[in-house]
Design a protein around this motif. Sequence first.
Motif, mmCIF file in Angstrom:
data_model
loop_
_atom_site.group_PDB
_atom_site.id
_atom_site.type_symbol
_atom_site.label_atom_id
_atom_site.label_comp_id
_atom_site.label_asym_id
_atom_site.label_seq_id
_atom_site.Cartn_x
_atom_site.Cartn_y
_atom_site.Cartn_z
ATOM 1 N N VAL A 163 27.766 44.654 46.842
ATOM 2 C CA VAL A 163 27.215 43.425 46.267
ATOM 3 C C VAL A 163 27.917 43.065 44.966
ATOM 4 O O VAL A 163 28.433 41.950 44.798
ATOM 5 N N SER A 164 27.943 43.987 44.020
ATOM 6 C CA SER A 164 28.527 43.676 42.712
ATOM 7 C C SER A 164 30.038 43.489 42.806
ATOM 8 O O SER A 164 30.614 42.706 42.033
ATOM 9 N N ALA A 165 30.685 44.185 43.741
ATOM 10 C CA ALA A 165 32.128 43.978 43.929
ATOM 11 C C ALA A 165 32.402 42.546 44.364
ATOM 12 O O ALA A 165 33.369 41.911 43.918
ATOM 13 N N ALA A 166 31.553 42.027 45.242
ATOM 14 C CA ALA A 166 31.711 40.646 45.698
ATOM 15 C C ALA A 166 31.423 39.654 44.576
ATOM 16 O O ALA A 166 32.112 38.638 44.431
ATOM 17 N N PHE A 174 33.522 35.784 40.454
ATOM 18 C CA PHE A 174 33.752 35.424 39.057
ATOM 19 C C PHE A 174 35.250 35.379 38.738
ATOM 20 O O PHE A 174 35.704 34.524 37.967
ATOM 21 N N ALA A 175 36.019 36.295 39.331
ATOM 22 C CA ALA A 175 37.472 36.273 39.118
ATOM 23 C C ALA A 175 38.063 34.966 39.642
ATOM 24 O O ALA A 175 38.959 34.370 39.016
ATOM 25 N N ARG A 214 35.154 34.250 52.480
ATOM 26 C CA ARG A 214 36.152 35.098 53.157
ATOM 27 C C ARG A 214 37.501 35.010 52.443
ATOM 28 O O ARG A 214 38.206 36.018 52.259
ATOM 29 N N GLN A 215 37.867 33.811 52.032
ATOM 30 C CA GLN A 215 39.117 33.619 51.302
ATOM 31 C C GLN A 215 39.094 34.372 49.976
ATOM 32 O O GLN A 215 40.052 35.065 49.619
ATOM 33 N N ASN A 227 39.032 40.581 46.322
ATOM 34 C CA ASN A 227 38.245 41.793 46.593
ATOM 35 C C ASN A 227 38.998 42.755 47.494
ATOM 36 O O ASN A 227 38.395 43.601 48.158
ATOM 37 N N GLY A 228 40.306 42.603 47.533
ATOM 38 C CA GLY A 228 41.139 43.550 48.273
ATOM 39 C C GLY A 228 40.904 43.567 49.762
ATOM 40 O O GLY A 228 41.177 44.575 50.422
#
Length: 423
Positions: A62-65, A70-71, A309-310, A316-317
């Motif tokens: 969740v937080s990785a996404a 934000f990036a 997805r993009q 997100n690697g």
Amino acid sequence: MRTPAKTSRTAAALAVAAALGLTACTGQEEEPEATPGVTDTTVTIGTHQPLSGPAAAGYSAVSAATSAYFAYVNDQGGVNGRTIEYLVKDDAYEPQRTNEVVTELVERDDVLAVVNGLGTPTHSVVLDYLADEGVPDLFIASGSRMWNQPALYPNAFGYNAEYTTEGAALAQYAVEQEPGATVCVLGQNDDYGEGLLEGVEAVMGSNEITEIQTYTTASQDLTDQIGTLKAAGCEVNILATINGYTALAVGTAAQMDWFPQWYVSSSGADYPTLVGHLGEEAAAQLLEGMVCVNFLPFGSGSEWTALFRQINEEYNGGAPFTANTVLGMSVGYLFAEALAKAGDDPTRESLIAAVESGAVLGNGIVPLAFSASNHGGYGTVGIMTVEDGVQDYNGTTYQVEVGQVSEVEADPVPLVNGGIPTG
């Protein structure tokens, strides 16, 4: 010999005090106190998430996404000229650790807000602290009713559909699709399981539930619970389980050569995550026809899904794209939307006012409806099913109000401006 020096220092001190008093009397204003977490170019927020421990599987995504979203926003210039810095603290789904890391975020990292803190047992231990400190406590990742108490917690806002809402929607769908079926409930032995059960009872009545079983996350064995449900002749099992325990329940039942119908809350029904637990071949057989609820954008036809997805690939690697990916990016969008509405010079007060204004809509299957008197998240959910290994909405959408369930049309929030909120 030291008396004159002492007298001199005293006189100087009195002169400074007098000067300060004169400044106050002449109406000169002091510099306004800086807003925590806000500079001319950045906004810093934080969260607590289970990056390790029993809830890490699936939820750590969740937080990785959110960070990836934000990036993406920051590369487009941020929000109102400020980039978003997102501090993620691992609490391992342990309340004591949650208290420690949230205190760090507020007192050491000086965050503007805590956003999407995950879990009922974990976040409940910091609810009063954040209220006392006046820190915006935004979009909590839990379906507890606790967050929607504006009189007690004016700074706290839910996000997920309440557990009672999900339980009521699942029960309503079961009654409509499988009338006369023997319905049972398996739930976590806390606010999560209790809330879902309450929702099921609101639709069916407690006497119509054949068997109720609970489990604790301290145990990795559901043999007794599943054995009891099987012996009771349960045909539809409504689950208040996180993903790992959904897989455990389904797998344990299969080992008993028992294949009932599974109706699962959003917290434990992410198909890709369940495939990771069960394996592709077993999941394809055991999860076919699984029913669940959700409130976020999904499906091949969703512009939000395509955008996410993009972003997932670029920022997100290329991590596995799951419901938790959509959750993380959606809540990131919601915070960015609130920040945009909070003005060119956001404060904690203007951020809360922006959410309460009703102008912050989110990106779900219906617009959010926050107000000064409603700090709850989604009250409308859609039914999803798994068919041929694909999990998607099937066209049934329920609005739940005070235990009353009514079918409504979905009203998805459209994607505009490339998913970058503006004021």
